[in-house]
Design a protein around this motif. Structure first.
Motif, PDB file in Angstrom:
ATOM      1  N   VAL A   1      49.298  35.661  37.522  1.00 55.89           N
ATOM      2  CA  VAL A   1      49.367  35.104  36.155  1.00 55.89           C
ATOM      3  C   VAL A   1      48.761  33.705  36.152  1.00 55.89           C
ATOM      4  O   VAL A   1      49.059  32.891  37.025  1.00 55.89           O
ATOM      5  N   VAL A   2      47.908  33.464  35.173  1.00 59.24           N
ATOM      6  CA  VAL A   2      47.373  32.118  34.974  1.00 59.24           C
ATOM      7  C   VAL A   2      48.022  31.565  33.713  1.00 59.24           C
ATOM      8  O   VAL A   2      47.946  32.188  32.647  1.00 59.24           O
ATOM      9  N   ASN A   3      48.667  30.426  33.837  1.00 56.54           N
ATOM     10  CA  ASN A   3      49.294  29.805  32.667  1.00 56.54           C
ATOM     11  C   ASN A   3      48.347  28.819  32.001  1.00 56.54           C
ATOM     12  O   ASN A   3      47.828  27.915  32.661  1.00 56.54           O
ATOM     13  N   VAL A   4      48.127  29.008  30.707  1.00 57.27           N
ATOM     14  CA  VAL A   4      47.252  28.117  29.944  1.00 57.27           C
ATOM     15  C   VAL A   4      48.078  27.541  28.790  1.00 57.27           C
ATOM     16  O   VAL A   4      47.980  27.992  27.646  1.00 57.27           O
ATOM     17  N   PRO A   5      48.953  26.553  29.096  1.00 56.88           N
ATOM     18  CA  PRO A   5      49.818  26.041  28.026  1.00 56.88           C
ATOM     19  C   PRO A   5      49.087  25.136  27.045  1.00 56.88           C
ATOM     20  O   PRO A   5      47.985  24.665  27.295  1.00 56.88           O
ATOM     21  N   GLY A   6      49.771  24.892  25.932  1.00 50.30           N
ATOM     22  CA  GLY A   6      49.220  24.113  24.822  1.00 50.30           C
ATOM     23  C   GLY A   6      49.612  24.828  23.551  1.00 50.30           C
ATOM     24  O   GLY A   6      49.692  26.059  23.536  1.00 50.30           O
ATOM     25  N   CYS A   7      49.882  24.099  22.516  1.00 52.84           N
ATOM     26  CA  CYS A   7      50.324  24.732  21.267  1.00 52.84           C
ATOM     27  C   CYS A   7      49.502  24.163  20.117  1.00 52.84           C
ATOM     28  O   CYS A   7      49.987  23.327  19.389  1.00 52.84           O
ATOM     29  N   PRO A   8      48.246  24.647  19.995  1.00 57.87           N
ATOM     30  CA  PRO A   8      47.601  25.695  20.793  1.00 57.87           C
ATOM     31  C   PRO A   8      46.859  25.095  21.986  1.00 57.87           C
ATOM     32  O   PRO A   8      46.669  23.891  22.054  1.00 57.87           O
ATOM     33  N   PRO A   9      46.382  25.989  22.881  1.00 56.82           N
ATOM     34  CA  PRO A   9      45.573  25.503  23.994  1.00 56.82           C
ATOM     35  C   PRO A   9      44.133  25.228  23.529  1.00 56.82           C
ATOM     36  O   PRO A   9      43.727  25.651  22.451  1.00 56.82           O
ATOM     37  N   ILE A  10      43.396  24.551  24.398  1.00 55.69           N
ATOM     38  CA  ILE A  10      41.984  24.280  24.112  1.00 55.69           C
ATOM     39  C   ILE A  10      41.195  25.572  24.361  1.00 55.69           C
ATOM     40  O   ILE A  10      41.313  26.167  25.434  1.00 55.69           O
ATOM     41  N   PRO A  11      40.428  26.045  23.374  1.00 55.90           N
ATOM     42  CA  PRO A  11      39.782  27.356  23.522  1.00 55.90           C
ATOM     43  C   PRO A  11      38.853  27.462  24.719  1.00 55.90           C
ATOM     44  O   PRO A  11      38.811  28.502  25.388  1.00 55.90           O
ATOM     45  N   GLU A  12      38.119  26.400  25.011  1.00 55.49           N
ATOM     46  CA  GLU A  12      37.162  26.462  26.124  1.00 55.49           C
ATOM     47  C   GLU A  12      37.875  26.693  27.463  1.00 55.49           C
ATOM     48  O   GLU A  12      37.292  27.232  28.405  1.00 55.49           O
ATOM     49  N   VAL A  13      39.143  26.292  27.545  1.00 57.62           N
ATOM     50  CA  VAL A  13      39.903  26.517  28.784  1.00 57.62           C
ATOM     51  C   VAL A  13      40.076  28.014  28.991  1.00 57.62           C
ATOM     52  O   VAL A  13      39.920  28.545  30.096  1.00 57.62           O
ATOM     53  N   MET A  14      40.396  28.720  27.907  1.00 56.87           N
ATOM     54  CA  MET A  14      40.582  30.171  27.984  1.00 56.87           C
ATOM     55  C   MET A  14      39.281  30.848  28.442  1.00 56.87           C
ATOM     56  O   MET A  14      39.293  31.693  29.341  1.00 56.87           O
ATOM     57  N   THR A  15      38.175  30.442  27.836  1.00 56.60           N
ATOM     58  CA  THR A  15      36.894  31.045  28.206  1.00 56.60           C
ATOM     59  C   THR A  15      36.603  30.784  29.682  1.00 56.60           C
ATOM     60  O   THR A  15      36.161  31.678  30.413  1.00 56.60           O
ATOM     61  N   GLY A  16      36.848  29.543  30.119  1.00 57.67           N
ATOM     62  CA  GLY A  16      36.602  29.189  31.518  1.00 57.67           C
ATOM     63  C   GLY A  16      37.416  30.049  32.463  1.00 57.67           C
ATOM     64  O   GLY A  16      36.911  30.539  33.475  1.00 57.67           O
TER      65      GLY A  16
END
Ligand code: FSX
Ligand code: SF4
Ligand code: F3S
Length: 364
Positions: free
Chosen positions: A188-203
């Motif tokens: 599992v990769v955790n990408v927290p943030g409410c909301p998270p930065i979209p480019e982080v998800m793409t990366g």
């Protein structure tokens, strides 16, 4: 078995030139937090590796994470969705619905067992057997468990998916939690943030897709590349903090002059994220730049941490007597500030040492 397209195949079909493909690979390399020494590897993977099949499911949430993602500017969300991933199933973005759509999910899980990336937004609701969050005739927790156990990797996108978010705020009436308890042995990769930065998800998605493994993670399962610094470390208001210049009210001269927001509740000193570097909307802005203190939206339980506009000692590590900070910089003793400075230096040294060790181990 059908041949699935790589990123390069898709570029060829779309008439995208080799030069632009290489440019895209350079952008991806940077986005994944890799040095340009890795460009050849990225190009080779982008030529051969099939585009990642992504299944994207939603639990308890406000949908702000998708709102953030579809505003990704570099790369454009449309490019990600249409060119860089095979987004086969998305509760929110897919046009299809009903039984054929749910059947499609099951077909995907069987066909791409162990290969697809499962993106999860929103918290898992557990109370009363999860009945407060249903989709397609199943509880969300049922779908989550089933999809996660057959995935190559799970990406928990947003604070709700990572630690429950607003649903889990006291008194947590639906028994909501983060999703990692439902994923058995799948990484599992955790990408927290409410909301998270979209480019982080793409990366993160592209890292898993191109290298077949999750990116280097910290102790909380977050990609180090994006969560290695505190908001405070990259904040452009930091010189005001160091000089002891603080806004006291939202409409005072300090506030208008762009001074530090620490006394207005800023949680930047204890929050790890890339907001100060990446920002939103093509790097246009982020909360602090818009005059709002960081509310620590990447931290677990941040909804329960009192008034966002007040800096109370119980939050994180209070940074000494902030009124004395300017004096301390000028050489007058202020123990709290010295401790803060020392902690920052130690943290920085640790990070540099860890990065060196990682490089030595031949990361990618
Ligand atoms: Fe939570 Fe996301 Fe905040 Fe909202 O999917 S992290 S409430 S921005 O939508 O889950
Ligand atoms: Fe920036 Fe907040 Fe740190 Fe002040 S306390 S420097 S506003 S992150
Ligand atoms: Fe969230 Fe703070 Fe960034 S509130 S968006 S982590 S500046």
């Amino acid at each position: 078995m059908e041949k699935r397209e790589s990123l390069w195949d898709r570029c060829l079909h779309k008439g995208i030139s080799r030069r632009n493909f290489i440019k895209g690979c350079v952008a991806l390399t940077t986005l994944m937090g890799l040095s340009t020494d890795n460009l050849q590897k990225v190009v080779a993977a982008a030529e051969k590796k099939p585009l990642p099949v992504v299944i994207w499911i939603h639990g308890h949430e406000c949908t702000g994470c998708d709102e953030s993602f579809i505003r990704s500017a570099s790369p454009l969300a449309s490019d990600v969705v249409l060119s860089q991933i095979d987004l086969e199933y998305d509760h929110l973005l897919s046009a299809a619905s009903g039984e054929p759509f749910e059947q499609h999910l099951e077909t995907l899980i069987q066909k791409f067992k162990g290969q697809y990336i499962l993106a999860v937004e929103g918290a898992a609701c557990t109370k009363d057997n999860g009945v407060y969050c249903m989709s397609g005739g199943h509880t969300f927790t049922h779908t989550l468990r089933h999809a996660a156990e057959n995935a190559a990797a799970v990406i928990a996108y947003g604070t709700c998916a990572v630690s429950g978010g607003i649903q889990a705020a006291s008194p947590n009436p639906t028994g909501s939690s983060g999703v990692s308890h439902f994923t058995s042995s799948t990484p599992v990769v955790n990408v927290p943030g409410c909301p998270p930065i979209p480019e982080v998800m793409t990366g993160v998605v592209m890292h898993v897709a191109l290298f077949g493994k999750v990116p280097p993670l910290d102790g909380q399962g977050r990609p180090k590349q994006f969560y290695g610094n505190r908001i405070h470390d990259t904040c452009y208001r930091r010189p005001f903090f160091d000089a002891g210049m603080f806004a006291e009210n939202f409409d005072d001269a300090g506030s208008k002059g762009g001074w530090c927001l620490y006394k207005l509740g800023c949680r930047g000193p204890e929050t790890y994220n890339s907001c100060g570097n990446l920002r939103w909307f093509q790097g246009m802005s982020y909360p602090i730049q818009s005059g709002a203190p960081c509310i620590g939206c990447s931290n677990a339980n941040f909804w329960d941490s009192g008034k966002f506009s007040e800096r109370l000692p119980k939050f994180g590590q209070p940074i000494g007597d902030v009124d004395k900070i300017g004096a301390a910089i000028a050489g007058v003793t202020a123990a709290g500030v010295v401790a803060h400075g020392a902690a920052s230096v130690v943290q920085k040294k640790k990070r540099i040492a860890a990065e060196k060790a990682e490089k030595g181990a031949g990361e990618e």
